[in-house]
Structures are given as C-alpha cells and as structure tokens.
Design a protein around this motif. Structure first.
Motif, PDB file in Angstrom:
ATOM      1  N   ARG A   1       0.908  -1.228   0.181  1.00 60.60           N
ATOM      2  CA  ARG A   1      -0.011   0.090  -0.040  1.00 60.60           C
ATOM      3  C   ARG A   1       0.806   1.249  -0.035  1.00 60.60           C
ATOM      4  N   ASN A   2       0.335   2.181  -0.940  1.00 60.29           N
ATOM      5  CA  ASN A   2       1.397   3.309  -0.811  1.00 60.29           C
ATOM      6  C   ASN A   2       1.437   4.190   0.266  1.00 60.29           C
ATOM      7  N   SER A   3       0.475   4.280   0.990  1.00 64.64           N
ATOM      8  CA  SER A   3       0.186   5.161   2.307  1.00 64.64           C
ATOM      9  C   SER A   3       1.371   4.234   3.487  1.00 64.64           C
ATOM     10  N   ALA A   4       1.150   2.898   3.545  1.00 63.73           N
ATOM     11  CA  ALA A   4       2.271   2.402   4.377  1.00 63.73           C
ATOM     12  C   ALA A   4       3.667   2.539   3.989  1.00 63.73           C
ATOM     13  N   GLN A   5       3.875   2.556   2.679  1.00 62.84           N
ATOM     14  CA  GLN A   5       5.188   2.737   2.024  1.00 62.84           C
ATOM     15  C   GLN A   5       5.561   4.052   2.437  1.00 62.84           C
ATOM     16  N   LEU A   6       4.792   5.225   2.478  1.00 61.57           N
ATOM     17  CA  LEU A   6       5.181   6.643   2.499  1.00 61.57           C
ATOM     18  C   LEU A   6       5.397   6.672   4.506  1.00 61.57           C
ATOM     19  N   THR A   7       4.565   5.806   5.259  1.00 61.59           N
ATOM     20  CA  THR A   7       4.881   5.501   6.493  1.00 61.59           C
ATOM     21  C   THR A   7       6.374   5.125   6.958  1.00 61.59           C
ATOM     22  N   VAL A   8       6.818   4.152   6.160  1.00 62.56           N
ATOM     23  CA  VAL A   8       7.887   3.605   6.377  1.00 62.56           C
ATOM     24  C   VAL A   8       9.071   4.363   6.058  1.00 62.56           C
ATOM     25  N   TYR A   9       9.230   4.886   4.731  1.00 65.19           N
ATOM     26  CA  TYR A   9      10.223   5.358   4.128  1.00 65.19           C
ATOM     27  C   TYR A   9      10.400   6.659   4.324  1.00 65.19           C
ATOM     28  N   ALA A  10       9.504   7.585   4.489  1.00 67.41           N
ATOM     29  CA  ALA A  10       9.396   8.847   4.831  1.00 67.41           C
ATOM     30  C   ALA A  10       9.340   9.055   6.266  1.00 67.41           C
ATOM     31  N   GLY A  11       8.972   8.288   7.008  1.00 70.04           N
ATOM     32  CA  GLY A  11       8.740   8.474   8.583  1.00 70.04           C
ATOM     33  C   GLY A  11       9.835   8.110   9.455  1.00 70.04           C
ATOM     34  N   GLY A  12      10.918   7.826   9.022  1.00 70.27           N
ATOM     35  CA  GLY A  12      12.188   7.799   9.881  1.00 70.27           C
ATOM     36  C   GLY A  12      12.377   6.485  10.260  1.00 70.27           C
ATOM     37  N   PHE A  13      11.723   5.191   9.560  1.00 69.23           N
ATOM     38  CA  PHE A  13      12.043   3.850  10.064  1.00 69.23           C
ATOM     39  C   PHE A  13      13.602   3.731   9.720  1.00 69.23           C
ATOM     40  N   GLU A  14      14.434   3.084  10.949  1.00 74.27           N
ATOM     41  CA  GLU A  14      15.708   2.816  10.524  1.00 74.27           C
ATOM     42  C   GLU A  14      15.956   1.416   9.502  1.00 74.27           C
ATOM     43  N   LYS A  15      17.111   1.748   8.763  1.00 72.79           N
ATOM     44  CA  LYS A  15      17.430   0.692   7.904  1.00 72.79           C
ATOM     45  C   LYS A  15      17.613  -0.562   8.954  1.00 72.79           C
TER      46      LYS A  15
ATOM     47  N   GLU B   1       9.251   4.640 -18.353  1.00 72.73           N
ATOM     48  CA  GLU B   1       8.561   3.404 -18.355  1.00 72.73           C
ATOM     49  C   GLU B   1       9.379   2.118 -18.482  1.00 72.73           C
ATOM     50  N   THR B   2      10.702   2.481 -18.882  1.00 76.91           N
ATOM     51  CA  THR B   2      11.689   1.227 -18.675  1.00 76.91           C
ATOM     52  C   THR B   2      12.149   1.193 -17.455  1.00 76.91           C
ATOM     53  N   LEU B   3      12.076   1.954 -16.486  1.00 78.91           N
ATOM     54  CA  LEU B   3      12.514   2.086 -14.959  1.00 78.91           C
ATOM     55  C   LEU B   3      11.423   1.531 -14.135  1.00 78.91           C
ATOM     56  N   ARG B   4      10.238   1.888 -14.928  1.00 84.06           N
ATOM     57  CA  ARG B   4       8.938   1.051 -14.070  1.00 84.06           C
ATOM     58  C   ARG B   4       8.852  -0.285 -14.533  1.00 84.06           C
ATOM     59  N   LEU B   5       8.915  -0.959 -15.444  1.00 83.88           N
ATOM     60  CA  LEU B   5       8.691  -2.113 -15.781  1.00 83.88           C
ATOM     61  C   LEU B   5       9.851  -2.997 -15.487  1.00 83.88           C
ATOM     62  N   HIS B   6      11.176  -2.297 -15.813  1.00 82.85           N
ATOM     63  CA  HIS B   6      12.370  -3.030 -15.574  1.00 82.85           C
ATOM     64  C   HIS B   6      13.356  -2.298 -14.415  1.00 82.85           C
ATOM     65  N   ALA B   7      12.714  -2.152 -13.167  1.00 85.91           N
ATOM     66  CA  ALA B   7      13.528  -1.511 -12.239  1.00 85.91           C
ATOM     67  C   ALA B   7      14.791  -2.111 -12.106  1.00 85.91           C
ATOM     68  N   PRO B   8      15.963  -1.798 -11.919  1.00 82.11           N
ATOM     69  CA  PRO B   8      17.082  -2.518 -11.851  1.00 82.11           C
ATOM     70  C   PRO B   8      17.271  -3.173 -10.262  1.00 82.11           C
ATOM     71  N   ILE B   9      16.591  -2.388  -9.505  1.00 77.98           N
ATOM     72  CA  ILE B   9      16.558  -2.952  -8.106  1.00 77.98           C
ATOM     73  C   ILE B   9      15.002  -3.245  -7.830  1.00 77.98           C
ATOM     74  N   PRO B  10      14.570  -4.339  -8.238  1.00 77.44           N
ATOM     75  CA  PRO B  10      12.831  -4.274  -8.078  1.00 77.44           C
ATOM     76  C   PRO B  10      12.703  -4.998  -6.630  1.00 77.44           C
ATOM     77  N   GLY B  11      13.541  -5.426  -5.687  1.00 80.99           N
ATOM     78  CA  GLY B  11      13.166  -6.001  -4.682  1.00 80.99           C
ATOM     79  C   GLY B  11      13.199  -5.327  -3.346  1.00 80.99           C
ATOM     80  N   ILE B  12      13.278  -6.147  -2.153  1.00 74.06           N
ATOM     81  CA  ILE B  12      12.897  -5.394  -1.033  1.00 74.06           C
ATOM     82  C   ILE B  12      14.020  -4.424  -0.738  1.00 74.06           C
ATOM     83  N   GLN B  13      13.391  -3.615   0.381  1.00 69.72           N
ATOM     84  CA  GLN B  13      14.373  -2.402   0.847  1.00 69.72           C
ATOM     85  C   GLN B  13      13.888  -2.400   2.343  1.00 69.72           C
ATOM     86  N   PRO B  14      14.695  -3.227   3.063  1.00 70.18           N
ATOM     87  CA  PRO B  14      14.238  -3.720   4.655  1.00 70.18           C
ATOM     88  C   PRO B  14      14.314  -2.299   5.310  1.00 70.18           C
ATOM     89  N   ARG B  15      13.167  -2.169   6.285  1.00 66.13           N
ATOM     90  CA  ARG B  15      13.581  -1.246   7.240  1.00 66.13           C
ATOM     91  C   ARG B  15      13.114  -2.115   8.546  1.00 66.13           C
TER      92      ARG B  15
END
Length: 447
Positions: free
Chosen positions: A5-19, A308-322
């Motif tokens: 969910r985009n809202s949860a993503q904003l909470t985590v990545y713009a809300g100061g969750f540590e790596k 569109e290339t970066l959308r469909l073929h994102a070079p880092i498509p996977g997890i970004q752990p916090r």
C-alpha cells in the motif's frame, strides 16, 4: 512484512524507520559502511550532507566536469564502437557494452577521467574485472539472510562460500583502493576532465572532522587510516551500484525500443530538435560538442521511454528492509507490530498496480505523456519507486537518469537497432537484477 500500500510505504520510508542490519551484511566493505549501508539515519544524514550537492540535478546539468567526461565517453569511446559495428554489419552484445559504458561514466565522475576506467576500449581488462565482480554475487544470500549460518559453517569447516570468492573479494578491495590512490594525484587538478569530483568533495569534508596533528599526532594518524577505508568503502559503493543498475536499465530499454521501429523514428525526430545534434562521424566543419543536459532532459518522448523502462524493468525491484520503531507500530491494518520487526516495500509490486498502471506488464512509454498536472500523472509519479523515496532514496538518481538520456539520445540519433538474440533477457532473481543470459545481441544500422 511486505508493504504494497502506498500509504504504508510513505509511513515507513518517509517516517524515519531505520534501515535493517541486512544492508551492512550485504554491502559493507573494507570493514566499514557506506552511506547506503548505514543503519542509523543520523550518521547517514551527516554523510549525505557531504555529497548531496554534487549529485543534485542542477549541479550535474551545469557541471563542466560531467560535460568533459560525457564528450570523451560518447564521442571518443562509445560512438566509434557502434559506428564500426554498423558499418561492418556486425551484431554486438550491448549488455557488455552498457556495463563498460556505465563503469566509465561513474568512475570518471568519482575519480576523474585519468583515474577512472576505460572499459569501452580496454576489452580484456573489462571482461576480467566484470567477471571477478559478478562471480561473487550468487553467494551474497548467505551474508544477507543467514549470517549466523556462515559462522557455524566456518567452525564446522563446511565451505558454504568457496575460497576463490574470498580471493575475488581481495582483488576488488585492492582495485577500489587503487582508484582512490590514483585520484589523490589529481586533487589539485584544474582540468574539468581530470578533477576527481566526488572523491575530492568527500575527502575534504571528512578531513575537517579529523583531530589535528598538533592536538594528538597518534589519533590523527589512526583517523587518517580509518578515513582512507571509509572513503574507499563509499566510493566502491557508488561505483558498483552506479554501473550495475544503469547498465541493466539501458539493456532493457534497447530491448524494448528495438521491437518498435516506428517509435525509434518518432524518437529520432524528437532528438533532431536538439542543438547541436549528436551526429557521428562529426562533420569536419563542426566540433564534437553535446546539447545542454537541460535540453535533453526536456524531451517528452525520451523522458517517457526512460520512465517506462525504469517502471517495468526496475534494476532494483526487490525488498528495501526497514525496522519498526519503539514501542509499537500500525501498518496495513495490522496493529501492535513490535519494535525491530523487519518490514519491506519493493518497486516490483508498486510498479505493477493495475489501478495506477493499466496493463502493468506491458511496456507503454506513452502512458507518461499525459498532461504533467493531470491526476493520472500525479498518481503514477507517486507510485514510481525505481530510486526509493524519502531521505534515503538513491543519491545517484539524477546522475543515472542524465547518463541514460544522453546515451539513448546519442545512439538513436545515429542508428536504428534490431534484435538478433535476446535469449535469457528475463531478469534474474536478485537484489540488483540483470538479464539471465547476461547478454543482448543487437544489430546497429546507420541512419
């Protein structure tokens, strides 16, 4: 927990969750950590302040250093190779060319042209170093996900990671330090192509934090040794991440565009509006100059193709752990999530939301040609996550996009491309992806 969910993503990545500790386990080097691998936001902010200005869009677009680097790499290295292939009707592996190109670009901006690589022209060296770099990748999983197992395996003398992998790591560490030592020779250079922009900025910034020789000679000497390793770690991270991701993205861009001759013609028509035009061979009456980066950046179809290339073929498509903060967190309808719980979002899922990107598995550049202020465009930009988001998004995103747009402009002004062999073009399953076949064979024809 995987966040979609985009809202949860904003909470985590713009809300100061540590790596999560996953980062230094996966990407640490020289016994220390880079800005990307620092788990805490405070040390990350300190390091980022040292470097963010020279990676800003306005700085890069007006940089005489990047202009000199770009002219050399495009006119002296890349276009002659492609012109020869087109003239001789020889198909070439563009993925290997892309890896060479992006390594040359990034290393030159980090360390200066004389201290960077020339992989486009030095084929034996590039193949050797790229093999050494890539051969270690299949074993990253153990460091990322089961580090305790590695410890037990060493005690029990079970070779989970082969000895040659350790030897390859030593070669890469030595290589990284050599870049820094060579760049030291050009710290006072005034020639834009020779000055080591990123290395110099970081070193000068870190030197200000050292204890002086007069105050404590021993502490100063120890700090200098540690600073050398920290700079090498930071530069190595920029070098490897910068070349690997952009190379993969360019490969998929050429692959997609090569399927649409009409779109190539439409793009070329747009590129011919640039002044000066990136023509090769350069007419005898002209100088090998490039259009201003702002004019390339303003081309709407080129922008759409890259996005569109970066959308469909994102070079880092996977997890970004916090990790969740103390005392408890609510995300995606789940309450009382305990602190230090690993949560992730990933570009792959965000970029395939059919409500935002209709027919998300298809490459449709013109979806990005909607009016800039339209609700549809605003929603697509909000879900676009190829470079992450928040204070810890990719510091090199502007360099990557500028480099990609210039390369595409140079190629499709002068050539058409068609696919000869795309076997194994699908992405591998990894943090940073590339084609499974590690190749894409294209035919170039002069326009």
């Amino acid at each position: 927990m995987l966040l979609t969910r985009n809202s949860a993503q904003l909470t985590v990545y713009a809300g100061g969750f540590e790596k999560h500790a996953w980062y230094p386990r996966a990407f640490g080097s020289y016994g220390t950590v880079s800005m990307f691998t620092m788990t805490g936001s405070k040390p990350h902010s300190v390091r980022k302040r040292m470097l963010s200005n020279i990676y800003s869009k306005s700085y890069l677009q007006s940089s005489p250093h990047l202009n000199a680097i770009s002219r050399t790499i495009i006119y002296d290295r890349l276009l002659p190779i492609l012109h020869e292939a087109a003239s001789s009707k020889t198909a070439i592996d563009v993925h290997e060319i892309n890896q060479a190109l992006t390594m040359d670009f990034v290393s030159a901006y980090l360390f200066g042209l004389p201290s960077g690589t020339n992989f486009l022209q030095d084929v034996p060296l590039r193949r050797m170093m790229l093999h050494i770099y890539q051969c270690r990748k299949p074993f990253e999983f153990y460091h990322q996900e089961v580090p305790n197992l590695l410890g037990w395996a060493r005690v029990l003398r079970i070779p989970l990671i082969p000895k040659w992998c350790d030897e390859a790591n030593c070669v890469m560490d030595t290589w990284g330090l050599k870049f820094c030592d060579n760049a030291d020779k050009y710290l006072t250079a005034t020639d834009p192509g020779s000055e080591p922009v990123v290395y110099k900025q970081l070193k000068q910034s870190m030197e200000k934090q050292l204890p002086t020789k007069e105050e404590d000679p021993e502490a100063n000497a120890q700090a200098l040794r540690q600073m050398r390793l920290e700079i090498a770690c930071e530069m190595f991270d920029h070098l490897t991440a910068g070349h690997e991701t952009s190379a993969a993205a360019l490969t998929w861009l050429y692959w997609e565009l090569s399927k649409y001759p009409d779109l190539q013609r439409e793009l070329r028509k747009e590129l011919l509006t640039l002044s000066p035009t990136i023509v090769y061979p350069v007419p005898t009456t002209a100088s090998p100059d490039l259009p201003h980066p702002r004019s390339i950046d303003a081309l709407p179809l080129l922008q759409a193709i890259v996005m569109e290339t970066l959308r469909l073929h994102a070079p880092i498509p996977g997890i970004q752990p916090r990790v969740t903060p103390y005392p408890a967190t609510s995300l995606c309808g789940y309450d009382n999530i305990p602190p230090n719980t690993r949560v992730n979002a990933q570009a792959y899922s965000l970029h395939r939301n059919p409500e935002v990107f209709p027919e998300p598995e298809t490459w449709q550049p013109k979806r990005w040609l909607k009016p800039h202020d339209s609700p549809e465009m605003e929603e697509m930009r909000r879900w676009f996550w190829a470079f992450g988001s928040g204070g810890r998004m990719c510091v090199g995103s502007n360099l990557a996009v500028q480099e990609m747009k210039l390369t595409v402009a140079a190629i499709y002004t002068n050539f058409t491309t068609s696919i000869i062999d795309d076997t194994g073009i699908e992405a591998i399953d990894a943090y940073t992806v590339k084609p499974k076949g590690n190749k894409l064979i294209l035919k170039f024809e002069n326009v």
